[in-house]
Motif scaffolding. Structure first.
Motif, PDB file in Angstrom:
ATOM      1  N   VAL A 131      22.205  18.333  57.736  1.00  0.00           N
ATOM      2  CA  VAL A 131      21.093  19.290  57.660  1.00  0.00           C
ATOM      3  C   VAL A 131      20.051  18.854  56.633  1.00  0.00           C
ATOM      4  N   PHE A 132      18.781  19.001  56.999  1.00  0.00           N
ATOM      5  CA  PHE A 132      17.682  18.856  56.038  1.00  0.00           C
ATOM      6  C   PHE A 132      16.675  19.965  56.290  1.00  0.00           C
ATOM      7  N   TYR A 133      15.786  20.189  55.317  1.00  0.00           N
ATOM      8  CA  TYR A 133      14.825  21.284  55.398  1.00  0.00           C
ATOM      9  C   TYR A 133      13.403  20.743  55.296  1.00  0.00           C
ATOM     10  N   GLY A 178       7.929  18.077  62.194  1.00  0.00           N
ATOM     11  CA  GLY A 178       8.282  19.286  62.925  1.00  0.00           C
ATOM     12  C   GLY A 178       7.685  19.299  64.323  1.00  0.00           C
ATOM     13  N   LYS A 179       6.419  18.922  64.422  1.00  0.00           N
ATOM     14  CA  LYS A 179       5.759  18.858  65.728  1.00  0.00           C
ATOM     15  C   LYS A 179       6.395  17.795  66.617  1.00  0.00           C
ATOM     16  N   GLU A 225      17.827  20.145  65.916  1.00  0.00           N
ATOM     17  CA  GLU A 225      17.497  21.520  66.311  1.00  0.00           C
ATOM     18  C   GLU A 225      17.479  22.406  65.068  1.00  0.00           C
ATOM     19  N   LYS A 226      16.740  23.494  65.158  1.00  0.00           N
ATOM     20  CA  LYS A 226      16.617  24.390  64.012  1.00  0.00           C
ATOM     21  C   LYS A 226      17.957  25.064  63.712  1.00  0.00           C
ATOM     22  N   TYR A 279      16.682  21.873  59.818  1.00  0.00           N
ATOM     23  CA  TYR A 279      17.086  21.222  61.059  1.00  0.00           C
ATOM     24  C   TYR A 279      18.486  20.661  60.864  1.00  0.00           C
ATOM     25  N   ILE A 280      19.269  20.700  61.900  1.00  0.00           N
ATOM     26  CA  ILE A 280      20.535  19.995  61.910  1.00  0.00           C
ATOM     27  C   ILE A 280      20.442  18.849  62.910  1.00  0.00           C
ATOM     28  N   ILE A 281      20.841  17.664  62.475  1.00  0.00           N
ATOM     29  CA  ILE A 281      20.890  16.515  63.375  1.00  0.00           C
ATOM     30  C   ILE A 281      22.300  16.426  63.927  1.00  0.00           C
ATOM     31  N   LYS A 282      22.439  16.618  65.232  1.00  0.00           N
ATOM     32  CA  LYS A 282      23.740  16.536  65.889  1.00  0.00           C
ATOM     33  C   LYS A 282      23.881  15.132  66.474  1.00  0.00           C
ATOM     34  N   PRO A 283      24.783  14.334  65.923  1.00  0.00           N
ATOM     35  CA  PRO A 283      24.825  12.913  66.294  1.00  0.00           C
ATOM     36  C   PRO A 283      25.385  12.658  67.688  1.00  0.00           C
TER      37      PRO A 283
END
Length: 215
Positions: free
Chosen positions: A77-79, A87-88, A116-117, A177-181
């Motif tokens: 997760v990062f913000y 973001g766009k 995804e958020k 956002y979480i990056i789902k690998p």
């Protein structure tokens, strides 16, 4: 300048900090968690710095350094500001790449996945933990947009400081956002450039395929 370039060209790094053992588990998250923890404990320089790359609306890839803040069972997760360039880009194409690099440990982690958020309550909780100045900055900065002068930005910070004299709420345009690998590669430097490269690749049945790559 030529002497500097020559010194860099002749700097033959030995890569002798470690190796990857043969027991990796059946998914990448345990090893990912262990490497993140070891980077913090070493300590590595900026252990939570992460390069996130997206495909911009103009079709060009773009990278920037962010801070990963949490590792969950399903991703990292990062913000950021949802209205920023990244973001766009994520809104248009959620495929992203993240790279963590710790030169002191001769290690890299390369992550390809979908961003995804995170749930709003998760963004609220993290935002509440931030210093007041950072909270005001999230309101004042029109991230990635043209800024006429520094004074313009500081004036907006002052205006929001007056608007929120006590608690500062999280703006809707700011969150996690979480990056789902779908693919995670662990890289450990080894002598003679014969590096260890261990890859976890997500299969259609949601199990992980494990293999090595040539260095």
């Amino acid at each position: 300048m030529d002497d500097i370039l020559k010194a860099i060209r002749n700097d033959h790094h030995q890569f002798d900090q470690g190796k990857l053992e043969e027991h990796f588990g059946d998914e990448p998250f345990k090893l990912l968690s262990r490497w993140l923890r070891e980077a913090i404990e070493k300590p590595a320089t900026e252990p939570n710095a992460m390069i996130v790359s997206t495909i911009g609306l103009d079709g060009f890839p773009r990278s920037r350094v962010v801070y990963w803040k949490e590792l969950l069972e399903e991703g990292i997760v990062f913000y950021t500001n949802y209205l920023s360039d990244k973001g766009k880009a994520i809104e248009a194409n959620p495929k992203v790449h993240a790279l963590l690099y710790w030169p002191e440990m001769e290690r890299q982690i390369s992550i390809s996945g979908f961003a995804e958020k995170v749930p709003t309550e998760m963004s609220d909780a993290y935002f509440e933990s931030r210093p007041r100045g950072s909270k005001l900055g999230a309101w004042a900065s029109h991230q990635s947009e043209l800024l006429v002068s520094r004074e313009e930005l500081e004036a907006r910070v002052a205006a929001f400081s007056e608007q929120f004299p006590e608690s500062v709420p999280r703006p809707e345009h700011w969150g996690g956002y979480i990056i789902k690998p779908v693919n995670v590669e662990f890289w450990q430097g080894r002598a003679s450039r014969l590096h260890d490269r261990i890859v976890f690749n997500l299969k259609p049945d949601h199990s992980w395929e494990l293999y090595r790559k040539n260095p």
